[in-house]
Design a protein around this motif. Structure first.
Motif, PDB file in Angstrom:
ATOM      1  N   CYS A 225     -47.175  17.789  66.276  1.00 43.55           N
ATOM      2  CA  CYS A 225     -47.655  18.030  66.684  1.00 43.55           C
ATOM      3  C   CYS A 225     -47.390  19.562  66.544  1.00 43.55           C
ATOM      4  O   CYS A 225     -46.379  20.033  67.279  1.00 43.55           O
TER       5      CYS A 225
ATOM      6  N   CYS B 253     -47.047  19.910  71.192  1.00 43.63           N
ATOM      7  CA  CYS B 253     -45.123  19.557  71.814  1.00 43.63           C
ATOM      8  C   CYS B 253     -44.394  20.047  70.734  1.00 43.63           C
ATOM      9  O   CYS B 253     -43.226  19.892  71.360  1.00 43.63           O
TER      10      CYS B 253
ATOM     11  N   CYS C  10     -50.913  15.762  68.665  1.00 43.92           N
ATOM     12  CA  CYS C  10     -50.658  14.442  69.156  1.00 43.92           C
ATOM     13  C   CYS C  10     -51.629  14.105  69.914  1.00 43.92           C
ATOM     14  O   CYS C  10     -52.378  14.176  70.783  1.00 43.92           O
TER      15      CYS C  10
ATOM     16  N   CYS D 215     -51.145  15.192  73.510  1.00 45.12           N
ATOM     17  CA  CYS D 215     -51.568  16.366  73.848  1.00 45.12           C
ATOM     18  C   CYS D 215     -52.837  16.320  73.745  1.00 45.12           C
ATOM     19  O   CYS D 215     -53.562  17.223  74.594  1.00 45.12           O
TER      20      CYS D 215
END
Ligand SMILES: [Zn+2]
Length: 290
Positions: free
Chosen positions: A32, A35, A56, A59
Protein backbone atom coordinates in the motif's frame (compact mmCIF):
# COMPACT_ATOMS: atom_id res chain seq x y z
CA UNK A 1 -3.77 5.67 -16.61
CA UNK A 2 -0.17 5.35 -15.42
CA UNK A 3 1.60 2.03 -14.87
CA UNK A 4 0.07 -1.38 -15.52
CA UNK A 5 -2.63 -3.42 -13.85
CA UNK A 6 -1.15 -6.51 -12.14
CA UNK A 7 -3.58 -9.13 -13.52
CA UNK A 8 -7.03 -9.89 -14.87
CA UNK A 9 -9.64 -7.35 -13.83
CA UNK A 10 -13.08 -8.92 -13.42
CA UNK A 11 -14.86 -5.89 -12.03
CA UNK A 12 -14.34 -2.12 -12.02
CA UNK A 13 -16.02 0.05 -9.40
CA UNK A 14 -17.08 3.65 -10.02
CA UNK A 15 -14.48 6.36 -9.61
CA UNK A 16 -14.84 8.13 -6.24
CA UNK A 17 -12.90 11.37 -6.46
CA UNK A 18 -9.23 10.41 -6.81
CA UNK A 19 -9.80 6.72 -5.98
CA UNK A 20 -11.08 3.71 -7.89
CA UNK A 21 -11.38 0.02 -6.96
CA UNK A 22 -10.77 -3.03 -9.11
CA UNK A 23 -11.44 -6.71 -8.47
CA UNK A 24 -9.03 -9.30 -9.91
CA UNK A 25 -9.61 -12.97 -10.66
CA UNK A 26 -6.60 -13.93 -8.52
CA UNK A 27 -5.07 -12.65 -5.32
CA UNK A 28 -2.44 -9.98 -5.98
CA UNK A 29 0.41 -9.09 -3.62
CA UNK A 30 1.21 -5.40 -3.30
CA UNK A 31 2.47 -2.70 -1.00
CA UNK A 32 0.00 0.00 0.00
CA UNK A 33 1.60 3.26 -1.09
CA UNK A 34 -0.11 5.16 1.68
CA UNK A 35 0.51 3.07 4.82
CA UNK A 36 3.42 1.03 3.45
CA UNK A 37 1.91 -2.31 4.57
CA UNK A 38 2.33 -5.44 2.45
CA UNK A 39 -1.05 -6.81 1.42
CA UNK A 40 -2.57 -9.66 -0.57
CA UNK A 41 -6.03 -9.16 -1.99
CA UNK A 42 -8.28 -9.62 -4.99
CA UNK A 43 -9.50 -6.11 -4.39
CA UNK A 44 -7.10 -3.25 -5.12
CA UNK A 45 -7.72 0.46 -5.03
CA UNK A 46 -5.61 2.79 -7.07
CA UNK A 47 -5.09 6.45 -6.51
CA UNK A 48 -4.94 9.17 -9.13
CA UNK A 49 -5.29 6.74 -12.09
CA UNK A 50 -1.89 5.33 -11.26
CA UNK A 51 -1.23 1.58 -10.95
CA UNK A 52 1.93 2.39 -9.02
CA UNK A 53 -0.21 3.93 -6.31
CA UNK A 54 -2.01 0.87 -4.98
CA UNK A 55 -3.91 1.16 -1.76
CA UNK A 56 -5.13 -1.27 0.88
CA UNK A 57 -8.74 -1.50 2.06
CA UNK A 58 -8.08 0.40 5.27
CA UNK A 59 -6.60 3.36 3.45
CA UNK A 60 -9.40 3.18 0.88
CA UNK A 61 -12.02 3.42 3.64
CA UNK A 62 -10.25 6.39 5.17
CA UNK A 63 -9.95 8.34 1.93
CA UNK A 64 -13.49 7.47 0.94
CA UNK A 65 -14.81 8.86 4.23
CA UNK A 66 -13.08 12.18 3.51
CA UNK A 67 -14.25 12.20 -0.08
CA UNK A 68 -17.87 11.46 0.86
CA UNK A 69 -17.98 14.34 3.31
CA UNK A 70 -16.47 16.75 0.81
CA UNK A 71 -18.64 15.65 -2.11
CA UNK A 72 -21.80 15.47 0.01
CA UNK A 73 -24.68 17.91 0.11
CA UNK A 74 -24.51 18.89 3.76
CA UNK A 75 -23.87 22.50 4.74
CA UNK A 76 -20.31 23.70 4.72
CA UNK A 77 -20.34 24.05 8.50
CA UNK A 78 -21.53 20.47 8.95
CA UNK A 79 -18.79 19.26 6.61
CA UNK A 80 -16.20 21.15 8.65
CA UNK A 81 -17.48 19.51 11.84
CA UNK A 82 -17.32 16.04 10.26
CA UNK A 83 -13.80 16.58 8.94
CA UNK A 84 -12.71 17.78 12.38
CA UNK A 85 -14.16 14.56 13.82
CA UNK A 86 -12.07 12.55 11.36
CA UNK A 87 -9.01 14.45 12.50
CA UNK A 88 -9.63 13.54 16.14
CA UNK A 89 -10.21 9.88 15.23
CA UNK A 90 -6.73 9.71 13.72
CA UNK A 91 -4.90 10.63 16.92
CA UNK A 92 -4.99 9.06 20.35
CA UNK A 93 -5.50 11.05 23.54
CA UNK A 94 -1.92 10.36 24.50
CA UNK A 95 -0.59 11.59 21.16
CA UNK A 96 -2.60 14.80 21.56
CA UNK A 97 -1.25 15.25 25.08
CA UNK A 98 2.38 14.85 23.98
CA UNK A 99 1.95 17.05 20.90
CA UNK A 100 0.26 19.72 23.06
CA UNK A 101 3.21 19.76 25.46
CA UNK A 102 5.61 20.01 22.53
CA UNK A 103 3.70 22.95 21.08
CA UNK A 104 3.92 24.79 24.39
CA UNK A 105 7.66 24.15 24.58
CA UNK A 106 8.22 25.22 20.98
CA UNK A 107 6.30 28.47 21.32
CA UNK A 108 5.41 29.98 24.67
CA UNK A 109 2.42 31.75 23.16
CA UNK A 110 0.59 28.43 22.93
CA UNK A 111 0.21 28.54 26.72
CA UNK A 112 -2.33 31.33 26.35
CA UNK A 113 -4.59 29.40 24.01
CA UNK A 114 -7.77 27.58 24.97
CA UNK A 115 -7.39 23.85 25.65
CA UNK A 116 -9.67 22.98 22.75
CA UNK A 117 -7.66 25.19 20.36
CA UNK A 118 -4.48 23.43 21.46
CA UNK A 119 -6.12 20.06 20.84
CA UNK A 120 -6.90 21.06 17.26
CA UNK A 121 -3.40 22.41 16.64
CA UNK A 122 -1.70 19.46 18.33
CA UNK A 123 -3.72 16.88 16.38
CA UNK A 124 -2.94 18.54 13.06
CA UNK A 125 0.71 18.99 14.00
CA UNK A 126 1.12 15.41 15.16
CA UNK A 127 -0.39 13.98 11.99
CA UNK A 128 1.56 16.29 9.72
CA UNK A 129 4.76 14.96 11.24
CA UNK A 130 3.63 11.35 11.34
CA UNK A 131 2.48 11.14 7.76
CA UNK A 132 5.46 13.17 6.59
CA UNK A 133 6.40 13.54 2.99
CA UNK A 134 4.90 10.17 1.97
CA UNK A 135 1.41 11.33 2.69
CA UNK A 136 0.62 12.58 -0.77
CA UNK A 137 -3.11 12.43 -0.16
CA UNK A 138 -5.79 14.75 1.03
CA UNK A 139 -4.67 17.04 3.85
CA UNK A 140 -8.16 18.51 4.31
CA UNK A 141 -8.83 17.19 7.85
CA UNK A 142 -5.49 18.62 8.99
CA UNK A 143 -6.19 22.00 7.40
CA UNK A 144 -9.61 21.97 9.07
CA UNK A 145 -7.87 21.35 12.40
CA UNK A 146 -5.91 24.59 11.97
CA UNK A 147 -9.03 26.53 10.94
CA UNK A 148 -10.99 25.16 13.90
CA UNK A 149 -8.23 26.28 16.26
CA UNK A 150 -8.60 29.83 14.96
CA UNK A 151 -12.39 29.63 15.13
CA UNK A 152 -12.23 28.39 18.69
CA UNK A 153 -9.92 31.25 19.72
CA UNK A 154 -12.17 33.74 17.94
CA UNK A 155 -15.20 32.50 19.87
CA UNK A 156 -13.47 32.32 23.25
CA UNK A 157 -11.46 35.55 23.08
CA UNK A 158 -13.72 37.85 21.10
CA UNK A 159 -17.24 36.59 20.45
CA UNK A 160 -18.15 35.29 23.93
CA UNK A 161 -16.77 38.40 25.69
CA UNK A 162 -18.73 40.54 23.21
CA UNK A 163 -21.85 38.53 24.04
CA UNK A 164 -21.33 39.12 27.74
CA UNK A 165 -20.75 42.82 27.15
CA UNK A 166 -23.96 43.14 25.13
CA UNK A 167 -26.16 40.96 27.31
CA UNK A 168 -28.59 43.64 28.48
CA UNK A 169 -28.88 45.50 25.19
CA UNK A 170 -32.04 45.85 23.16
CA UNK A 171 -31.10 44.08 19.92
CA UNK A 172 -34.60 43.62 18.46
CA UNK A 173 -33.83 45.77 15.40
CA UNK A 174 -30.39 44.24 14.94
CA UNK A 175 -31.87 40.74 14.93
CA UNK A 176 -33.75 41.68 11.76
CA UNK A 177 -30.65 43.07 10.03
CA UNK A 178 -29.55 40.69 7.26
CA UNK A 179 -25.85 41.46 7.77
CA UNK A 180 -25.55 41.35 11.54
CA UNK A 181 -28.75 39.52 12.53
CA UNK A 182 -27.11 36.17 13.16
CA UNK A 183 -24.64 37.65 15.62
CA UNK A 184 -27.43 39.63 17.32
CA UNK A 185 -29.50 36.47 17.70
CA UNK A 186 -26.52 34.60 19.12
CA UNK A 187 -25.96 37.33 21.70
CA UNK A 188 -29.53 37.39 23.00
CA UNK A 189 -30.05 33.63 22.90
CA UNK A 190 -29.20 31.39 25.84
CA UNK A 191 -28.35 28.27 23.95
CA UNK A 192 -27.48 29.02 20.33
CA UNK A 193 -24.29 27.70 18.78
CA UNK A 194 -21.45 30.22 18.46
CA UNK A 195 -21.08 31.70 14.97
CA UNK A 196 -18.58 30.25 12.51
CA UNK A 197 -15.71 32.19 10.93
CA UNK A 198 -17.77 33.16 7.87
CA UNK A 199 -20.67 34.57 9.89
CA UNK A 200 -18.42 36.58 12.15
CA UNK A 201 -16.36 37.79 9.23
CA UNK A 202 -19.51 39.15 7.57
CA UNK A 203 -20.52 40.89 10.80
CA UNK A 204 -17.06 42.42 11.12
CA UNK A 205 -17.06 43.60 7.53
CA UNK A 206 -20.39 45.32 8.15
CA UNK A 207 -19.17 46.83 11.40
CA UNK A 208 -16.09 48.27 9.70
CA UNK A 209 -17.83 49.54 6.56
CA UNK A 210 -21.33 50.66 7.51
CA UNK A 211 -21.30 54.28 8.66
CA UNK A 212 -25.08 54.34 9.09
CA UNK A 213 -25.10 51.40 11.49
CA UNK A 214 -22.56 53.12 13.70
CA UNK A 215 -25.34 55.65 14.31
CA UNK A 216 -28.36 53.36 14.36
CA UNK A 217 -27.37 49.87 15.50
CA UNK A 218 -27.10 49.15 19.22
CA UNK A 219 -24.97 46.12 18.46
CA UNK A 220 -22.44 47.92 16.27
CA UNK A 221 -22.19 50.87 18.68
CA UNK A 222 -21.55 48.46 21.53
CA UNK A 223 -19.02 46.51 19.47
CA UNK A 224 -16.90 49.67 19.16
CA UNK A 225 -17.37 50.54 22.84
CA UNK A 226 -16.43 46.99 23.81
CA UNK A 227 -13.22 47.08 21.75
CA UNK A 228 -12.24 50.49 23.10
CA UNK A 229 -11.47 48.76 26.40
CA UNK A 230 -8.62 46.79 24.77
CA UNK A 231 -5.39 48.66 24.05
CA UNK A 232 -4.38 46.65 20.98
CA UNK A 233 -7.80 46.19 19.43
CA UNK A 234 -6.99 48.52 16.51
CA UNK A 235 -5.94 45.38 14.60
CA UNK A 236 -9.55 44.21 14.81
CA UNK A 237 -10.86 47.53 13.52
CA UNK A 238 -8.40 47.66 10.62
CA UNK A 239 -9.75 46.30 7.33
CA UNK A 240 -6.32 44.83 6.64
CA UNK A 241 -6.21 43.23 10.08
CA UNK A 242 -8.50 40.54 11.45
CA UNK A 243 -11.07 40.91 8.68
CA UNK A 244 -8.60 40.29 5.89
CA UNK A 245 -7.12 37.31 7.73
CA UNK A 246 -10.53 35.73 8.29
CA UNK A 247 -11.41 36.19 4.64
CA UNK A 248 -8.19 34.50 3.51
CA UNK A 249 -8.68 31.60 5.92
CA UNK A 250 -12.28 31.10 4.74
CA UNK A 251 -11.60 31.36 1.06
CA UNK A 252 -8.23 29.68 0.70
CA UNK A 253 -8.42 26.98 3.34
CA UNK A 254 -11.68 26.32 5.20
CA UNK A 255 -13.97 26.41 2.17
CA UNK A 256 -11.58 24.51 -0.06
CA UNK A 257 -11.09 21.80 2.55
CA UNK A 258 -14.86 21.36 2.79
CA UNK A 259 -15.29 21.00 -0.95
CA UNK A 260 -14.02 18.74 -3.67
CA UNK A 261 -10.55 20.17 -4.03
CA UNK A 262 -7.80 18.11 -2.47
CA UNK A 263 -5.44 20.02 -0.25
CA UNK A 264 -1.75 19.27 -0.22
CA UNK A 265 0.98 19.46 2.35
CA UNK A 266 2.11 22.82 1.02
CA UNK A 267 -1.36 24.28 1.57
CA UNK A 268 -1.31 22.89 5.10
CA UNK A 269 2.07 24.52 5.72
CA UNK A 270 0.92 27.85 4.29
CA UNK A 271 -2.18 27.80 6.48
CA UNK A 272 -0.08 26.90 9.51
CA UNK A 273 2.29 29.79 8.80
CA UNK A 274 -0.64 32.20 8.43
CA UNK A 275 -2.22 31.13 11.72
CA UNK A 276 0.68 30.21 13.99
CA UNK A 277 3.80 31.40 12.18
CA UNK A 278 6.02 34.14 13.62
CA UNK A 279 3.30 36.80 13.20
CA UNK A 280 0.37 34.41 13.03
CA UNK A 281 -3.26 35.50 13.13
CA UNK A 282 -3.90 33.48 16.30
CA UNK A 283 -1.18 35.42 18.15
CA UNK A 284 -2.42 38.75 16.83
CA UNK A 285 -5.94 37.94 17.97
CA UNK A 286 -4.69 37.03 21.42
CA UNK A 287 -2.65 40.20 21.66
CA UNK A 288 -5.58 42.35 20.51
CA UNK A 289 -7.93 40.85 23.08
CA UNK A 290 -5.46 40.73 25.94
ZN1 LIG B 1 -2.84 1.19 3.40
Amino acid sequence: MKGNSPGNIIKEYPQRGPIKQFRFDKVVAFECFRCGKQKKSKLITIYDDNWNKRMCNGCYGFLLSIYEIKAGTKSENDKVTELANILFKLVSKNEIRIASENLKIKDNRNKHLEEQSIRFLASAEHLSEKVGIEYSLDWSPLVIGLCKALENELVAKLIVPLKEYCLNLDLENDKLDKDIGRIAKYIVSDNSKPPEIGTFSHFLQTALNSKSRRETSNLIKSFYEFLSEYSFSNWILDKDGLLKSLQIVSKEYRNKAAHIEELSKSEFNNCKELLTGESGVIWKLNKAMN
